[in-house]
Write a protein that holds these residues in place. Structure first.
Motif, PDB file in Angstrom:
ATOM      1  N   ARG A  55      -8.381   8.205  -0.158  1.00 44.12           N
ATOM      2  CA  ARG A  55      -7.126   7.602   0.310  1.00 44.12           C
ATOM      3  C   ARG A  55      -6.018   7.845  -0.710  1.00 44.12           C
ATOM      4  NH1 ARG A  55      -7.715   1.785   0.925  1.00 44.12           N
ATOM      5  NH2 ARG A  55      -9.420   2.029  -0.514  1.00 44.12           N
ATOM      6  N   LYS A 114      -1.764   4.843  -5.355  1.00 51.78           N
ATOM      7  CA  LYS A 114      -0.600   3.961  -5.438  1.00 51.78           C
ATOM      8  C   LYS A 114       0.434   4.644  -6.335  1.00 51.78           C
ATOM      9  CE  LYS A 114      -3.576  -0.060  -5.403  1.00 51.78           C
ATOM     10  NZ  LYS A 114      -4.087  -1.148  -6.228  1.00 51.78           N
ATOM     11  N   ASN A 140      -6.559   4.142  -6.357  1.00 56.17           N
ATOM     12  CA  ASN A 140      -6.556   3.496  -5.043  1.00 56.17           C
ATOM     13  C   ASN A 140      -7.604   2.380  -4.983  1.00 56.17           C
ATOM     14  OD1 ASN A 140      -8.720   5.223  -5.207  1.00 56.17           O
ATOM     15  ND2 ASN A 140      -8.427   6.174  -3.226  1.00 56.17           N
TER      16      ASN A 140
END
Length: 136
Positions: free
Chosen positions: A74, A77, A97
């Motif tokens: 994913r 940030k 993440n």
């Protein structure tokens, strides 16, 4: 029990690296997750039939095992911090993440599963000991 221990270890590793912006690979730490799989007897009915036919449970271990540890791909940030040594040209830093709340819940779940397994093993030992005491 060993599968739950691996889950606890991976959750602890993820929490420990929540702020790691640079790994040996040069990028931010990527969250890891454990993939579990079942093996052995798939139903209670089949296990009961085997026990009735005298096969018992010898060589028929069943349970859950670790199939592997995967990397969560994913999105990282992105935090604006132009003074950080790992900031890109626009001043953004990629952080792992990892969600602390999710890791805490995973750790607690693995701990509870481990404790349940220990309780079941202790109950089995107690029943076996009492069965042996009956024969005395």
């Amino acid at each position: 029990m060993s599968a739950q221990r691996v889950r606890m270890d991976i959750a602890a590793e993820n929490i420990a690296n929540v702020d790691t912006t640079r790994t040996e690979a040069g990028s931010a730490y990527k969250r890891k997750d454990v993939v579990l799989e079942s093996f052995g007897e798939r139903s209670f009915q089949q296990a009961l039939r085997n026990a009735q036919n005298g096969k018992g449970f010898r060589g028929q271990h069943a349970g859950v095992r670790v199939q592997g540890v995967i990397t969560d791909d994913r999105e990282m940030k992105r935090v604006y911090n132009p003074n950080h040594p790992d900031a890109d040209a626009q001043g953004y830093v990629n952080y792992p993440n990892v969600d602390i709340l999710k890791e805490t819940v995973d750790s607690m779940s693995a701990t509870r599963s481990y404790e349940a397994n220990v309780t079941a093993l202790n109950a089995m030992k107690t029943m076996a000991q009492r069965a042996l005491d009956i024969g005395k």
